[in-house]
Design a protein around this motif. Sequence first.
Motif, PDB file in Angstrom:
ATOM      1  N   MET A   1      -8.218  -7.784  17.763  1.00 51.67           N
ATOM      2  CA  MET A   1      -8.111  -9.168  17.321  1.00 51.67           C
ATOM      3  C   MET A   1      -9.274  -9.500  16.389  1.00 51.67           C
ATOM      4  SD  MET A   1      -6.796 -11.221  20.718  1.00 51.67           S
ATOM      5  CE  MET A   1      -5.892 -12.465  19.762  1.00 51.67           C
ATOM      6  N   GLY A   2      -9.044 -10.445  15.500  1.00 55.61           N
ATOM      7  CA  GLY A   2     -10.062 -10.825  14.531  1.00 55.61           C
ATOM      8  C   GLY A   2     -10.708 -12.164  14.847  1.00 55.61           C
ATOM      9  N   MET A   3     -11.979 -12.277  14.543  1.00 57.37           N
ATOM     10  CA  MET A   3     -12.698 -13.556  14.559  1.00 57.37           C
ATOM     11  C   MET A   3     -13.650 -13.524  13.378  1.00 57.37           C
ATOM     12  SD  MET A   3     -15.835 -12.491  15.660  1.00 57.37           S
ATOM     13  CE  MET A   3     -16.454 -11.039  16.503  1.00 57.37           C
ATOM     14  N   VAL A   4     -14.263 -14.644  13.036  1.00 59.96           N
ATOM     15  CA  VAL A   4     -14.885 -14.725  11.723  1.00 59.96           C
ATOM     16  C   VAL A   4     -16.351 -14.310  11.668  1.00 59.96           C
ATOM     17  CG1 VAL A   4     -13.257 -16.564  11.157  1.00 59.96           C
ATOM     18  CG2 VAL A   4     -15.589 -17.158  11.808  1.00 59.96           C
ATOM     19  N   PHE A   5     -17.064 -14.315  12.809  1.00 62.49           N
ATOM     20  CA  PHE A   5     -18.489 -13.994  12.800  1.00 62.49           C
ATOM     21  C   PHE A   5     -18.952 -13.894  14.245  1.00 62.49           C
ATOM     22  CE2 PHE A   5     -23.027 -14.849  11.537  1.00 62.49           C
ATOM     23  CZ  PHE A   5     -23.113 -13.918  10.511  1.00 62.49           C
TER      24      PHE A   5
ATOM     25  N   GLN B   1      -9.165 -13.778   4.606  1.00 57.96           N
ATOM     26  CA  GLN B   1      -8.528 -12.462   4.688  1.00 57.96           C
ATOM     27  C   GLN B   1      -7.728 -12.255   5.981  1.00 57.96           C
ATOM     28  OE1 GLN B   1     -11.446  -9.369   3.875  1.00 57.96           O
ATOM     29  NE2 GLN B   1     -12.435 -10.652   2.341  1.00 57.96           N
ATOM     30  N   MET B   2      -7.789 -13.250   6.875  1.00 54.54           N
ATOM     31  CA  MET B   2      -7.111 -13.090   8.172  1.00 54.54           C
ATOM     32  C   MET B   2      -5.610 -12.801   8.037  1.00 54.54           C
ATOM     33  SD  MET B   2      -9.045 -13.284  10.941  1.00 54.54           S
ATOM     34  CE  MET B   2     -10.579 -13.967  11.574  1.00 54.54           C
ATOM     35  N   PRO B   3      -4.846 -13.611   7.294  1.00 55.98           N
ATOM     36  CA  PRO B   3      -3.404 -13.340   7.228  1.00 55.98           C
ATOM     37  C   PRO B   3      -3.077 -11.956   6.685  1.00 55.98           C
ATOM     38  CG  PRO B   3      -3.861 -15.570   6.472  1.00 55.98           C
ATOM     39  CD  PRO B   3      -5.185 -14.878   6.602  1.00 55.98           C
ATOM     40  N   ALA B   4      -3.768 -11.528   5.627  1.00 56.32           N
ATOM     41  CA  ALA B   4      -3.490 -10.210   5.047  1.00 56.32           C
ATOM     42  C   ALA B   4      -3.837  -9.094   6.017  1.00 56.32           C
ATOM     43  CB  ALA B   4      -4.268 -10.044   3.741  1.00 56.32           C
ATOM     44  N   THR B   5      -4.921  -9.255   6.766  1.00 54.62           N
ATOM     45  CA  THR B   5      -5.324  -8.239   7.745  1.00 54.62           C
ATOM     46  C   THR B   5      -4.308  -8.163   8.880  1.00 54.62           C
ATOM     47  OG1 THR B   5      -7.626  -8.765   7.187  1.00 54.62           O
ATOM     48  CG2 THR B   5      -7.270  -7.425   9.134  1.00 54.62           C
ATOM     49  N   LEU B   6      -3.787  -9.316   9.288  1.00 53.91           N
ATOM     50  CA  LEU B   6      -2.739  -9.350  10.311  1.00 53.91           C
ATOM     51  C   LEU B   6      -1.471  -8.676   9.792  1.00 53.91           C
ATOM     52  CD1 LEU B   6      -2.076 -10.666  13.176  1.00 53.91           C
ATOM     53  CD2 LEU B   6      -0.933 -12.458  11.847  1.00 53.91           C
ATOM     54  N   GLU B   7      -1.098  -9.016   8.569  1.00 53.82           N
ATOM     55  CA  GLU B   7       0.126  -8.465   7.981  1.00 53.82           C
ATOM     56  C   GLU B   7       0.032  -6.956   7.831  1.00 53.82           C
ATOM     57  OE1 GLU B   7       3.252  -9.698   4.450  1.00 53.82           O
ATOM     58  OE2 GLU B   7       1.125 -10.161   4.175  1.00 53.82           O
ATOM     59  N   ALA B   8      -1.183  -6.458   7.565  1.00 56.20           N
ATOM     60  CA  ALA B   8      -1.378  -5.010   7.411  1.00 56.20           C
ATOM     61  C   ALA B   8      -1.344  -4.267   8.738  1.00 56.20           C
ATOM     62  CB  ALA B   8      -2.712  -4.749   6.707  1.00 56.20           C
ATOM     63  N   GLY B   9      -1.416  -5.006   9.857  1.00 56.40           N
ATOM     64  CA  GLY B   9      -1.380  -4.381  11.172  1.00 56.40           C
ATOM     65  C   GLY B   9      -2.722  -3.911  11.674  1.00 56.40           C
ATOM     66  N   THR B  10      -3.789  -4.226  10.944  1.00 57.46           N
ATOM     67  CA  THR B  10      -5.130  -3.835  11.379  1.00 57.46           C
ATOM     68  C   THR B  10      -5.534  -4.585  12.638  1.00 57.46           C
ATOM     69  OG1 THR B  10      -5.683  -3.505   9.046  1.00 57.46           O
ATOM     70  CG2 THR B  10      -7.524  -3.579  10.605  1.00 57.46           C
ATOM     71  N   ILE B  11      -5.111  -5.841  12.737  1.00 57.15           N
ATOM     72  CA  ILE B  11      -5.328  -6.659  13.933  1.00 57.15           C
ATOM     73  C   ILE B  11      -3.986  -7.193  14.400  1.00 57.15           C
ATOM     74  CG2 ILE B  11      -7.722  -7.298  13.459  1.00 57.15           C
ATOM     75  CD1 ILE B  11      -6.724  -9.886  12.191  1.00 57.15           C
TER      76      ILE B  11
ATOM     77  N   GLY C   1      -3.876 -10.159  16.198  1.00 60.00           N
ATOM     78  CA  GLY C   1      -4.062 -11.587  16.392  1.00 60.00           C
ATOM     79  C   GLY C   1      -5.435 -11.979  15.916  1.00 60.00           C
ATOM     80  N   TYR C   2      -5.666 -13.291  15.811  1.00 64.63           N
ATOM     81  CA  TYR C   2      -6.984 -13.749  15.361  1.00 64.63           C
ATOM     82  C   TYR C   2      -7.217 -15.194  15.757  1.00 64.63           C
ATOM     83  CZ  TYR C   2      -4.290 -15.433  11.193  1.00 64.63           C
ATOM     84  OH  TYR C   2      -3.388 -16.026  10.331  1.00 64.63           O
TER      85      TYR C   2
END
Length: 455
Positions: free
Chosen positions: A162-166, A211-221, A223-224
């Motif tokens: 999952m992603g978070m910003v900092f 960059q969150m949506p693109a990273t999600l769409e790429a499957g790297t994460i 959720g965020y």
Amino acid sequence: MKKLLLSLAASTALVAPANAEMLDLEKDVLTFGFIKLTDMAPLAVAYEQGFFDDEGLFVTLEAQANWKVLLDGVISGTLDGAHMLAGQPLAATIGYGTEAHIITPFSMDLNGNGITVSNEVWEMMKPNLPTNDAGLVAHPIGAEHLKPVIESFNAEGKPFNMGMVFPVSTHNYELRYWLAAGGIEPGYYSPENVTGQIGAEAFLSVTPPPQMPATLEAGTISGYCVGEPWNQQAVFKGIGVPVITDYELWKNNPEKVFGLSAEFQEANPNTTLAITKALIRAAMWLDENDNANRPEAVEILSRPEYVGADYEVIANSMTGTFEYEKGDTREVPDFNVFFRYNATYPFYSDAVWYLTQMRRWGQIPEAKSDSWYDEVAKSVYKPEIYLEAARMLVDEGLANEADFPWDSDGYKDPTPAADIIDGIPYDGRTPNAYLDSLPIGLKGEQKVVGNEVQG
């Protein structure tokens, strides 16, 4: 990076009121940084509505690449101040990461974040979610509904990312809070291992907000947790579904702050007051008349020099609604709060909450006394500057006396259990008792040694 150059020739500002108290400014040409999020709105509004100009301030607003670059700019002096994560001034002041004394005289907003999962994860969660009378998924959605998904990923030998910003962002702490409330270990930090993934069941890592949506769409994460408009952007693009807003996680929780170095404030006390006055006026404008100015604010924020997302995407949350699944738009009038509920007052109790979360997850590795939390909060949050600026606005006829907490000791009344997703109340006056009440996380004398919690 586009600069917005404020000048007398180009400004659309109104002339300052005749009874305005013009301060003797130590510095009047200023550069402020921001990240492309809707909660930078007070800066954009103060610029566009001429509130900076009314105070004799000539301001440049500069979008920054990420939160670290922004913080470094304030520390080095290339930025005079900035839209900041509330955890940044606190972390810098206690020496977690880059060490520097940063202060805030102004809190920028309440709420404004969400947690979004990928379509794949949503389809795995949805069959087991309760529905309301209208047949729609009932909100808020607890992280206990994510637990079987993580177990399914693990069974296939896949980590759940999952992603978070900092690392010291509200988003990191909110995502951890939500996961832990659902019985999921979000991982710990230690002085030797700053990934925050020690003992984690869900692996959190940093991704810049745009960059969150693109990273999600790429499957790297999968959720965020992020601020707007990047949850609504996932809905707009059809790549993810927000499962909870931070208003549902913790009603009217504190968000960003305006940060300056203590050195700047000490050298420029009148300039700091003038900045604070302009930002208070911007916050008032954003919330006045039941958010009547929000459509204009959305138009401003949609410009490329500010947030640069489509008007419709920003309006989804800024105008009092929030879209979960495509077409499932619900009324959330307090999703973004900029002035009401004393949103702009820098409460010590807000600072203490961030510090408790740093301790909870090991960023503060050793136990601290209640008095330590109080002292750090008071070294960073400066309500005395805020109230001096507010008093000037009241005396100038630009603000109402009743809108400010003149008699506050800097601590909010305890947040009741009903306003927090795990049903655990929060009282900033007793941080260690609060930490002890949380089932997951460090408490007492516990510390992280190697890959385990000891004590």
